[in-house]
Design an enzyme around this catalytic site. Structure first.
Site, PDB file in Angstrom:
ATOM      1  N   ASP A  56      -4.416  -2.681  -3.150  1.00  0.00           N
ATOM      2  CA  ASP A  56      -3.852  -2.297  -1.858  1.00  0.00           C
ATOM      3  C   ASP A  56      -3.101  -3.468  -1.241  1.00  0.00           C
ATOM      4  OD1 ASP A  56      -4.173  -0.304   0.687  1.00  0.00           O
ATOM      5  OD2 ASP A  56      -4.315  -2.398   1.323  1.00  0.00           O
ATOM      6  N   TYR A  89       2.059  -7.631   4.962  1.00  0.00           N
ATOM      7  CA  TYR A  89       1.263  -8.748   4.461  1.00  0.00           C
ATOM      8  C   TYR A  89       2.145  -9.838   3.855  1.00  0.00           C
ATOM      9  CZ  TYR A  89      -2.475  -5.186   4.521  1.00  0.00           C
ATOM     10  OH  TYR A  89      -3.346  -4.189   4.867  1.00  0.00           O
ATOM     11  N   LYS A 116       2.411  -0.066   2.212  1.00  0.00           N
ATOM     12  CA  LYS A 116       2.570   0.560   3.526  1.00  0.00           C
ATOM     13  C   LYS A 116       3.933   0.257   4.142  1.00  0.00           C
ATOM     14  CE  LYS A 116      -2.328  -0.503   4.035  1.00  0.00           C
ATOM     15  NZ  LYS A 116      -2.371  -1.585   3.031  1.00  0.00           N
ATOM     16  N   HIS A 134       1.911   2.239   8.170  1.00  0.00           N
ATOM     17  CA  HIS A 134       0.909   1.213   8.458  1.00  0.00           C
ATOM     18  C   HIS A 134       0.283   1.395   9.845  1.00  0.00           C
ATOM     19  CE1 HIS A 134      -0.181  -3.197   7.339  1.00  0.00           C
ATOM     20  NE2 HIS A 134      -1.200  -2.564   7.882  1.00  0.00           N
TER      21      HIS A 134
END
Length: 294
Positions: free
Chosen positions: A46, A51, A76, A107
């Site tokens: 994931d 990120y 996401k 997200h």
């Protein structure tokens, strides 16, 4: 409810019960963690555009040598990409070095201005979801399933009332200090799998020193973290993300155990201050539509 190896999505696909999360994993550490995890039995990775590690995750996938079709991959849509849905998907695919995603999530239901400095209230996240549905239907070779993340009860109900596609997954924060039981039950009723993130509560979480957690860990001869991860994996229709960049902990987190109904009840009833690791207030949208963790 004993832990299972996978949960079935409303698309018919099987999603592994345990996945490797990569949020807050440091630059230079993610690729190794992903490579090591895939080589040692993990079947779900994931990540997210937010990120800023999709390319490094892709490096880890490539280095592992594990065939793409043998594991599940989630990323996401970022908050500042609500007006460029299809382009954002293609960017993620390129960064990850893959031709398709098993799951793509919105997200947050919180469109933000390009520099992420605050909310853009001229954009309705429901329009974003409808665009995701359009892209999903038009690109079955790129997208196997779509879903949401950090959706509360009210916002999920709004989506369900206005969409012919039910999200496959709602990824939310879940741990004994943030149980979100009403939301989990709504997802269960609607056939939406819940993916639990931050199952330990946080780094150095007070949950790890809970006497209840330690008692159950001693009974099963496992680390307290294993108990907290297993708590989510023992719930019907729920899977869980564990996060580590340390080889020994990555291996240890694979050891999901079966818990008794009484143990689950004890863990869910831990009396600590309710807290969220990732509260929606950070987005600048405040807590509109969000309730505190039950």
């Amino acid at each position: 409810m004993p832990a299972t190896k996978s949960v079935k999505l409303n698309t018919g696909a099987e999603m592994p019960t345990l996945g490797l999360g990569t949020w807050k994993s440091g630059t230079g550490e993610v690729a190794h963690a992903v490579e090591f995890a895939l080589k040692n039995g993990y079947k779900h990775i994931d990540t997210a555009t937010a990120y800023e590690n999709e390319a490094e995750v892709g490096q880890g996938i490539k280095a592992s040598g594990v065939p793409r079709e043998s594991f599940f991959l989630t990323t996401k849509l970022n908050n500042n990409d609500h007006l460029r849905v299809e382009e954002a998907l293609d960017s993620s695919l390129k960064a990850l070095g893959t031709e398709y995603l098993d799951l793509w999530l919105m997200h947050w239901p919180a469109p933000m201005v390009q520099d992420l400095s605050g909310p853009d209230r001229s954009i309705d996240w429901l329009d974003t979801w409808k665009k995701m549905v359009e892209v999903y239907k038009a690109n079955p070779g790129k997208l196997k399933a779509i879903g949401v993340s950090n959706f509360c009860v009210d916002w999920l109900k709004r989506l369900l009332d206005n969409s012919d596609v039910v999200p496959a997954v709602n990824q939310i924060e879940l741990h004994p200090s943030c149980t979100q039981e009403e939301l989990v039950e709504l997802c269960r009723q609607k056939g939406i799998v819940v993916t639990a993130y931050s199952p330990l509560g946080s780094n150095d979480s007070p949950l790890l020193s809970s006497e209840i957690v330690k008692k159950i860990a001693e009974k099963h001869n496992v680390h307290p973290a294993t108990v907290l991860i297993s708590l989510q994996a023992n719930k019907p229709g729920v899977n869980v993300l564990s996060k580590s960049v340390t080889n020994s902990r990555i291996i240890s987190n694979l050891n999901v155990i079966d818990l008794t109904d009484e143990e689950i009840k004890e863990l869910q009833g831990i009396k600590t201050n309710h807290f969220r690791v990732c509260h929606p207030n950070w987005t600048g949208w405040g807590s509109l539509g969000f309730s505190d963790c039950e």
